[in-house]
Design a protein around this motif. Sequence first.
Motif, short mmCIF file in Angstrom:
data_model
loop_
_atom_site.label_atom_id
_atom_site.label_comp_id
_atom_site.label_asym_id
_atom_site.label_seq_id
_atom_site.Cartn_x
_atom_site.Cartn_y
_atom_site.Cartn_z
N GLY A 23 0.83 -1.21 -0.04
CA GLY A 23 -0.06 0.15 0.09
C GLY A 23 0.97 1.21 0.11
N ARG A 24 0.31 2.25 -0.01
CA ARG A 24 0.91 3.67 -0.24
C ARG A 24 1.45 3.89 1.16
NH1 ARG A 24 1.00 8.80 -3.10
NH2 ARG A 24 1.26 10.49 -1.72
N SER A 25 2.80 4.39 1.23
CA SER A 25 3.11 4.88 2.69
C SER A 25 3.22 6.40 2.62
CB SER A 25 4.47 4.58 2.80
OG SER A 25 5.44 5.19 2.11
N GLU A 26 3.79 7.04 3.73
CA GLU A 26 3.41 8.44 4.03
C GLU A 26 4.80 8.94 3.08
OE1 GLU A 26 3.79 9.54 7.93
OE2 GLU A 26 1.93 8.44 8.37
N ASP A 27 5.81 8.08 2.87
CA ASP A 27 7.09 8.73 2.25
C ASP A 27 7.07 8.64 0.73
OD1 ASP A 27 8.39 8.84 4.56
OD2 ASP A 27 9.24 7.05 4.59
N TRP A 49 3.14 8.70 -7.54
CA TRP A 49 3.98 7.43 -7.72
C TRP A 49 3.18 6.38 -8.35
CZ3 TRP A 49 3.28 2.76 -5.75
CH2 TRP A 49 2.17 2.67 -4.86
N ASP A 50 1.96 6.33 -8.31
CA ASP A 50 1.13 5.25 -8.82
C ASP A 50 0.53 5.47 -9.94
OD1 ASP A 50 -0.54 6.92 -7.56
OD2 ASP A 50 -1.58 5.15 -6.44
N GLU A 51 0.80 6.64 -10.63
CA GLU A 51 0.08 7.14 -11.71
C GLU A 51 0.58 6.58 -13.02
OE1 GLU A 51 -0.48 11.23 -11.83
OE2 GLU A 51 -1.78 11.25 -9.59
#
Length: 164
Positions: A3-7, A12-14
């Motif tokens: 999953g996505r992290s705060e960092d 980033w996933d586009e």
Amino acid sequence: MMGRSEDDPPGWDEPIDGRDEAILAEVRQGWRDADPPPELLVDQVRYALGLTGCEELVLLAVAAPPVGVRGDDERTRRVTFSGSELTVMISIDAEQDGTVRVDGWLAPAGVFDVELRGADGIMGTRSDDGGRFALRHVPRGLATFLVRCAGGPLRNVVTPTVEL
């Protein structure tokens, strides 16, 4: 899947877009400028791939430094290809017409068919009883030598690419 992290940076996933492609093009050009591939790399890779499945014995090369003759732009080079069964020594001399003369010696000595394979095609000759051979008016460029040892105790041999 993580999953996505705060960092993670935004987007980033586009999918890659025109901006990303422009950045990658700049990075690619930076590497080309800083560390360009060797000029002969493509030809050497094609040669190596052409040997795939080849039954000939490939020799190792040891090049002697160029020796100047008669003028600054005329040079003689000697290269020795050494293997467990056969050694091929060649001398490359500039000809007046921009081509080169190749004189060669085979050890052990004997009569063998010798092919020079270059970008302009194949030139062939036969060595004499002493293992000597010569090819005149050879176009400059990358070349390999194939020594056919048919009918004898030796296997056919092919040399690495050499610049003529």
